[in-house]
Enzyme design. Structure first.
Site, PDB file in Angstrom:
ATOM      1  N   ASP A   1       0.808  -1.220   0.000  1.00 53.34           N
ATOM      2  CA  ASP A   1       0.000   0.000   0.000  1.00 53.34           C
ATOM      3  C   ASP A   1       0.844   1.274   0.000  1.00 53.34           C
ATOM      4  OD1 ASP A   1       0.977  -0.048   2.587  1.00 53.34           O
ATOM      5  OD2 ASP A   1      -0.981  -0.205   3.552  1.00 53.34           O
TER       6      ASP A   1
ATOM      7  N   ASP B   1      -0.103  -8.976  -9.950  1.00 54.28           N
ATOM      8  CA  ASP B   1      -0.248  -9.350 -11.362  1.00 54.28           C
ATOM      9  C   ASP B   1      -0.864  -8.206 -12.160  1.00 54.28           C
ATOM     10  OD1 ASP B   1       0.768 -11.878 -10.765  1.00 54.28           O
ATOM     11  OD2 ASP B   1      -1.219 -12.656 -10.277  1.00 54.28           O
TER      12      ASP B   1
ATOM     13  N   ALA C   1      -8.046  -3.070  -8.496  1.00 51.68           N
ATOM     14  CA  ALA C   1      -8.228  -4.527  -8.493  1.00 51.68           C
ATOM     15  C   ALA C   1      -8.546  -5.073  -7.113  1.00 51.68           C
ATOM     16  CB  ALA C   1      -6.978  -5.206  -9.050  1.00 51.68           C
TER      17      ALA C   1
END
Length: 293
Positions: free
Chosen positions: A213, A243, A273
Protein backbone atom coordinates in the site's frame (compact mmCIF):
# COMPACT_ATOMS: atom_id res chain seq x y z
CA UNK A 1 -1.28 -2.58 -31.29
CA UNK A 2 1.73 -3.90 -29.37
CA UNK A 3 2.10 -7.66 -29.02
CA UNK A 4 3.12 -9.23 -25.71
CA UNK A 5 3.61 -12.93 -24.97
CA UNK A 6 3.01 -14.09 -21.41
CA UNK A 7 4.81 -17.35 -20.62
CA UNK A 8 3.57 -18.78 -17.37
CA UNK A 9 1.01 -20.59 -15.27
CA UNK A 10 -2.68 -21.17 -15.84
CA UNK A 11 -4.75 -22.57 -12.97
CA UNK A 12 -7.92 -22.38 -10.92
CA UNK A 13 -8.45 -21.61 -7.24
CA UNK A 14 -10.88 -23.61 -5.10
CA UNK A 15 -11.64 -21.60 -1.95
CA UNK A 16 -13.45 -22.83 1.17
CA UNK A 17 -14.29 -20.42 3.99
CA UNK A 18 -14.79 -22.16 7.32
CA UNK A 19 -15.06 -21.47 11.03
CA UNK A 20 -13.03 -24.58 11.83
CA UNK A 21 -10.00 -26.14 10.12
CA UNK A 22 -10.40 -29.95 10.27
CA UNK A 23 -7.84 -32.07 12.08
CA UNK A 24 -6.53 -35.26 10.48
CA UNK A 25 -9.43 -37.66 9.90
CA UNK A 26 -12.02 -35.03 10.86
CA UNK A 27 -14.88 -33.65 8.77
CA UNK A 28 -16.28 -30.18 9.38
CA UNK A 29 -18.95 -28.07 7.68
CA UNK A 30 -17.73 -25.03 5.79
CA UNK A 31 -19.51 -21.70 5.36
CA UNK A 32 -18.81 -20.88 1.71
CA UNK A 33 -17.24 -22.33 -1.43
CA UNK A 34 -16.04 -20.30 -4.41
CA UNK A 35 -13.91 -20.89 -7.48
CA UNK A 36 -11.73 -18.32 -9.22
CA UNK A 37 -9.60 -18.49 -12.33
CA UNK A 38 -5.95 -17.88 -11.50
CA UNK A 39 -2.31 -18.64 -12.14
CA UNK A 40 0.09 -15.72 -12.21
CA UNK A 41 0.66 -16.09 -15.93
CA UNK A 42 -3.05 -16.07 -16.74
CA UNK A 43 -3.68 -13.18 -14.33
CA UNK A 44 -1.03 -11.04 -15.99
CA UNK A 45 -2.26 -11.97 -19.47
CA UNK A 46 -5.78 -10.80 -18.59
CA UNK A 47 -4.41 -7.60 -17.03
CA UNK A 48 -2.56 -6.88 -20.28
CA UNK A 49 -5.64 -7.62 -22.36
CA UNK A 50 -7.79 -5.27 -20.29
CA UNK A 51 -5.05 -2.68 -20.60
CA UNK A 52 -5.48 -2.81 -24.37
CA UNK A 53 -2.54 -4.96 -25.47
CA UNK A 54 -2.65 -7.84 -27.97
CA UNK A 55 -1.79 -10.83 -25.75
CA UNK A 56 -0.45 -14.28 -26.59
CA UNK A 57 -0.36 -16.94 -23.86
CA UNK A 58 2.23 -19.71 -23.76
CA UNK A 59 1.53 -22.35 -21.14
CA UNK A 60 -0.07 -25.72 -20.52
CA UNK A 61 -3.23 -27.28 -19.12
CA UNK A 62 -4.23 -30.88 -18.52
CA UNK A 63 -6.57 -32.98 -20.64
CA UNK A 64 -9.39 -32.58 -18.14
CA UNK A 65 -12.57 -30.52 -17.95
CA UNK A 66 -10.73 -27.91 -15.92
CA UNK A 67 -8.20 -27.45 -18.72
CA UNK A 68 -10.99 -26.74 -21.19
CA UNK A 69 -12.47 -24.15 -18.82
CA UNK A 70 -9.10 -22.48 -18.34
CA UNK A 71 -8.57 -22.06 -22.08
CA UNK A 72 -12.13 -20.81 -22.62
CA UNK A 73 -11.59 -18.20 -19.91
CA UNK A 74 -8.47 -16.86 -21.63
CA UNK A 75 -10.17 -16.82 -25.03
CA UNK A 76 -13.15 -14.99 -23.49
CA UNK A 77 -10.67 -12.26 -22.53
CA UNK A 78 -9.40 -12.03 -26.14
CA UNK A 79 -6.11 -13.83 -25.46
CA UNK A 80 -4.51 -15.88 -28.23
CA UNK A 81 -4.12 -19.47 -26.92
CA UNK A 82 -2.43 -21.06 -29.92
CA UNK A 83 0.71 -21.60 -27.79
CA UNK A 84 -1.18 -23.23 -24.89
CA UNK A 85 -0.60 -27.00 -24.88
CA UNK A 86 -3.02 -29.62 -23.59
CA UNK A 87 -0.99 -32.40 -21.96
CA UNK A 88 -2.31 -35.95 -21.84
CA UNK A 89 -2.72 -37.81 -18.55
CA UNK A 90 -1.86 -34.69 -16.57
CA UNK A 91 -4.08 -32.56 -14.33
CA UNK A 92 -4.49 -28.85 -14.86
CA UNK A 93 -2.97 -26.54 -12.26
CA UNK A 94 -5.05 -25.82 -9.17
CA UNK A 95 -4.87 -24.23 -5.73
CA UNK A 96 -6.94 -25.52 -2.80
CA UNK A 97 -7.45 -22.85 -0.18
CA UNK A 98 -8.98 -23.03 3.31
CA UNK A 99 -9.75 -19.68 4.95
CA UNK A 100 -10.58 -19.20 8.63
CA UNK A 101 -10.74 -15.78 10.33
CA UNK A 102 -8.83 -14.20 7.45
CA UNK A 103 -5.97 -16.70 7.72
CA UNK A 104 -5.43 -19.30 5.03
CA UNK A 105 -3.91 -22.70 4.32
CA UNK A 106 -3.10 -23.42 0.68
CA UNK A 107 -2.23 -26.61 -1.19
CA UNK A 108 -0.98 -25.92 -4.72
CA UNK A 109 -1.01 -28.64 -7.35
CA UNK A 110 1.12 -27.30 -10.25
CA UNK A 111 -0.01 -30.02 -12.65
CA UNK A 112 0.65 -29.11 -16.28
CA UNK A 113 2.34 -25.82 -15.29
CA UNK A 114 5.28 -27.77 -13.88
CA UNK A 115 5.82 -29.58 -17.17
CA UNK A 116 6.36 -26.60 -19.49
CA UNK A 117 9.71 -27.58 -20.98
CA UNK A 118 12.36 -25.82 -23.02
CA UNK A 119 11.25 -27.82 -26.07
CA UNK A 120 7.66 -26.59 -25.58
CA UNK A 121 8.92 -23.02 -25.87
CA UNK A 122 11.29 -23.81 -28.74
CA UNK A 123 8.31 -25.05 -30.77
CA UNK A 124 6.97 -21.47 -30.78
CA UNK A 125 10.19 -19.50 -31.33
CA UNK A 126 9.06 -18.14 -34.72
CA UNK A 127 5.88 -16.71 -33.22
CA UNK A 128 7.74 -15.35 -30.20
CA UNK A 129 10.09 -13.45 -32.51
CA UNK A 130 7.10 -11.29 -33.50
CA UNK A 131 6.57 -10.06 -29.93
CA UNK A 132 7.33 -6.57 -28.64
CA UNK A 133 7.83 -7.92 -25.09
CA UNK A 134 7.79 -11.19 -23.15
CA UNK A 135 6.43 -11.35 -19.59
CA UNK A 136 7.59 -14.09 -17.18
CA UNK A 137 6.88 -15.25 -13.62
CA UNK A 138 8.14 -18.10 -11.42
CA UNK A 139 5.31 -20.66 -11.61
CA UNK A 140 7.00 -22.68 -14.37
CA UNK A 141 10.36 -24.54 -14.25
CA UNK A 142 13.43 -22.35 -13.78
CA UNK A 143 15.35 -23.98 -16.64
CA UNK A 144 12.53 -22.99 -18.98
CA UNK A 145 12.56 -19.43 -17.67
CA UNK A 146 16.31 -19.18 -18.27
CA UNK A 147 15.95 -20.55 -21.80
CA UNK A 148 13.27 -17.97 -22.59
CA UNK A 149 15.45 -15.14 -21.30
CA UNK A 150 18.40 -16.34 -23.42
CA UNK A 151 16.15 -16.50 -26.49
CA UNK A 152 14.82 -13.00 -25.87
CA UNK A 153 18.30 -11.54 -25.40
CA UNK A 154 19.44 -13.15 -28.67
CA UNK A 155 16.44 -11.72 -30.51
CA UNK A 156 16.45 -8.31 -28.75
CA UNK A 157 13.02 -8.78 -27.20
CA UNK A 158 12.52 -6.92 -23.87
CA UNK A 159 11.68 -9.15 -20.89
CA UNK A 160 9.60 -8.09 -17.90
CA UNK A 161 10.29 -10.67 -15.20
CA UNK A 162 8.10 -10.80 -12.10
CA UNK A 163 10.05 -13.18 -9.79
CA UNK A 164 7.02 -14.52 -7.92
CA UNK A 165 6.69 -16.75 -6.04
CA UNK A 166 10.16 -16.17 -4.64
CA UNK A 167 13.01 -18.34 -5.91
CA UNK A 168 16.74 -17.89 -6.09
CA UNK A 169 17.72 -16.73 -9.57
CA UNK A 170 21.23 -16.75 -11.09
CA UNK A 171 22.56 -13.18 -11.06
CA UNK A 172 23.56 -13.49 -14.71
CA UNK A 173 19.87 -13.81 -15.63
CA UNK A 174 18.90 -10.80 -13.54
CA UNK A 175 21.45 -8.88 -15.61
CA UNK A 176 19.83 -10.07 -18.85
CA UNK A 177 16.20 -9.06 -18.25
CA UNK A 178 14.91 -5.58 -19.06
CA UNK A 179 12.67 -5.14 -16.01
CA UNK A 180 12.61 -7.00 -12.68
CA UNK A 181 9.59 -6.48 -10.39
CA UNK A 182 9.82 -8.25 -7.01
CA UNK A 183 7.84 -7.30 -3.94
CA UNK A 184 9.69 -6.75 -0.65
CA UNK A 185 9.66 -10.44 0.33
CA UNK A 186 10.91 -11.54 -3.07
CA UNK A 187 13.56 -8.82 -3.03
CA UNK A 188 14.91 -10.18 0.26
CA UNK A 189 15.13 -13.70 -1.18
CA UNK A 190 16.90 -12.51 -4.33
CA UNK A 191 19.28 -10.08 -2.65
CA UNK A 192 19.93 -11.56 0.78
CA UNK A 193 21.61 -9.28 3.32
CA UNK A 194 21.74 -6.38 0.85
CA UNK A 195 20.29 -2.93 1.37
CA UNK A 196 17.46 -1.84 -0.91
CA UNK A 197 19.15 1.43 -1.87
CA UNK A 198 22.39 -0.35 -2.74
CA UNK A 199 20.69 -2.84 -5.06
CA UNK A 200 18.44 -0.22 -6.69
CA UNK A 201 21.54 1.71 -7.71
CA UNK A 202 23.01 -1.41 -9.25
CA UNK A 203 19.98 -1.79 -11.54
CA UNK A 204 18.79 1.69 -12.60
CA UNK A 205 15.46 1.76 -14.45
CA UNK A 206 15.37 -2.05 -14.28
CA UNK A 207 14.63 -3.03 -10.69
CA UNK A 208 11.17 -1.91 -9.57
CA UNK A 209 10.28 -3.06 -6.05
CA UNK A 210 6.60 -3.06 -5.11
CA UNK A 211 5.83 -2.05 -1.52
CA UNK A 212 2.18 -2.92 -1.05
CA UNK A 213 0.00 0.00 0.00
CA UNK A 214 3.04 2.31 -0.03
CA UNK A 215 3.48 2.01 -3.81
CA UNK A 216 6.72 1.11 -5.59
CA UNK A 217 10.31 2.34 -5.77
CA UNK A 218 13.07 2.39 -8.39
CA UNK A 219 16.30 4.26 -9.16
CA UNK A 220 16.36 6.41 -12.31
CA UNK A 221 20.15 6.77 -12.54
CA UNK A 222 20.25 9.90 -10.38
CA UNK A 223 17.66 9.54 -7.63
CA UNK A 224 15.50 6.97 -5.90
CA UNK A 225 11.95 7.51 -7.11
CA UNK A 226 9.15 6.54 -4.74
CA UNK A 227 5.82 6.32 -6.56
CA UNK A 228 3.10 6.35 -3.95
CA UNK A 229 -0.06 4.28 -4.21
CA UNK A 230 -3.50 5.85 -4.11
CA UNK A 231 -5.29 5.59 -0.78
CA UNK A 232 -7.95 2.87 -0.87
CA UNK A 233 -10.99 3.21 1.38
CA UNK A 234 -12.05 -0.43 1.29
CA UNK A 235 -9.77 -3.39 0.53
CA UNK A 236 -11.71 -6.54 -0.39
CA UNK A 237 -9.10 -8.96 -1.78
CA UNK A 238 -5.41 -8.33 -2.49
CA UNK A 239 -5.03 -11.54 -4.52
CA UNK A 240 -3.74 -10.66 -7.97
CA UNK A 241 -2.80 -7.07 -7.13
CA UNK A 242 0.82 -7.68 -8.13
CA UNK A 243 -0.25 -9.35 -11.36
CA UNK A 244 -2.45 -6.38 -12.23
CA UNK A 245 0.43 -4.02 -11.46
CA UNK A 246 2.77 -5.92 -13.78
CA UNK A 247 0.28 -6.03 -16.63
CA UNK A 248 -0.36 -2.30 -16.56
CA UNK A 249 3.33 -1.53 -15.99
CA UNK A 250 4.10 -3.39 -19.22
CA UNK A 251 1.31 -1.49 -20.98
CA UNK A 252 2.80 1.84 -19.92
CA UNK A 253 6.27 0.84 -21.10
CA UNK A 254 4.92 -0.39 -24.45
CA UNK A 255 3.14 2.94 -24.94
CA UNK A 256 6.44 4.78 -24.54
CA UNK A 257 5.80 6.11 -21.04
CA UNK A 258 8.60 6.74 -18.58
CA UNK A 259 9.24 4.22 -15.82
CA UNK A 260 7.60 6.59 -13.34
CA UNK A 261 4.50 7.02 -15.51
CA UNK A 262 4.28 3.28 -16.08
CA UNK A 263 4.59 2.55 -12.35
CA UNK A 264 1.86 5.10 -11.66
CA UNK A 265 -0.38 3.31 -14.16
CA UNK A 266 0.34 -0.02 -12.44
CA UNK A 267 -0.31 1.41 -8.98
CA UNK A 268 -3.71 2.80 -9.93
CA UNK A 269 -4.75 -0.43 -11.65
CA UNK A 270 -3.71 -2.53 -8.66
CA UNK A 271 -5.59 -0.20 -6.32
CA UNK A 272 -8.77 -0.76 -8.30
CA UNK A 273 -8.23 -4.53 -8.49
CA UNK A 274 -8.14 -5.05 -4.72
CA UNK A 275 -11.65 -3.65 -4.34
CA UNK A 276 -13.19 -6.82 -5.85
CA UNK A 277 -12.95 -10.51 -4.91
CA UNK A 278 -10.80 -12.81 -7.05
CA UNK A 279 -7.45 -12.42 -8.76
CA UNK A 280 -8.96 -11.70 -12.18
CA UNK A 281 -12.48 -10.39 -11.56
CA UNK A 282 -11.32 -7.03 -10.25
CA UNK A 283 -8.76 -6.22 -12.95
CA UNK A 284 -9.91 -2.90 -14.43
CA UNK A 285 -10.05 -1.81 -18.05
CA UNK A 286 -7.51 0.74 -19.25
CA UNK A 287 -9.98 3.62 -19.62
CA UNK A 288 -11.01 3.40 -15.96
CA UNK A 289 -7.38 3.47 -14.84
CA UNK A 290 -6.45 6.33 -17.15
CA UNK A 291 -9.34 8.41 -15.83
CA UNK A 292 -7.89 8.27 -12.31
CA UNK A 293 -4.33 9.27 -13.20
Amino acid sequence: MKKIAVIGSISKDFVVTTEQIPNQGETVVGKRFRTFFGGKGANQAIALSRAGVEVFMLGAVGDDALGTDLIHNLEYHHIDCEMVSTLKDVSSGSAHIQIMNGDNRIVIVPGANDLISISDVEAHYEKLKQMDMVVLQNEIPMETICAVIDFCVKNQIPVLYNPAPAKEIPESYIDKVSYLTPNEHEFNILFQNQELSEVLRKYPNKLIVTLGDRGAIFYDGKNEIMVSAREIASIVDTTGAGDTFNGFLAKGIMDGGSIKQSVQLGNVAAGLAIQTEGAQDGIPIYEKVKALL
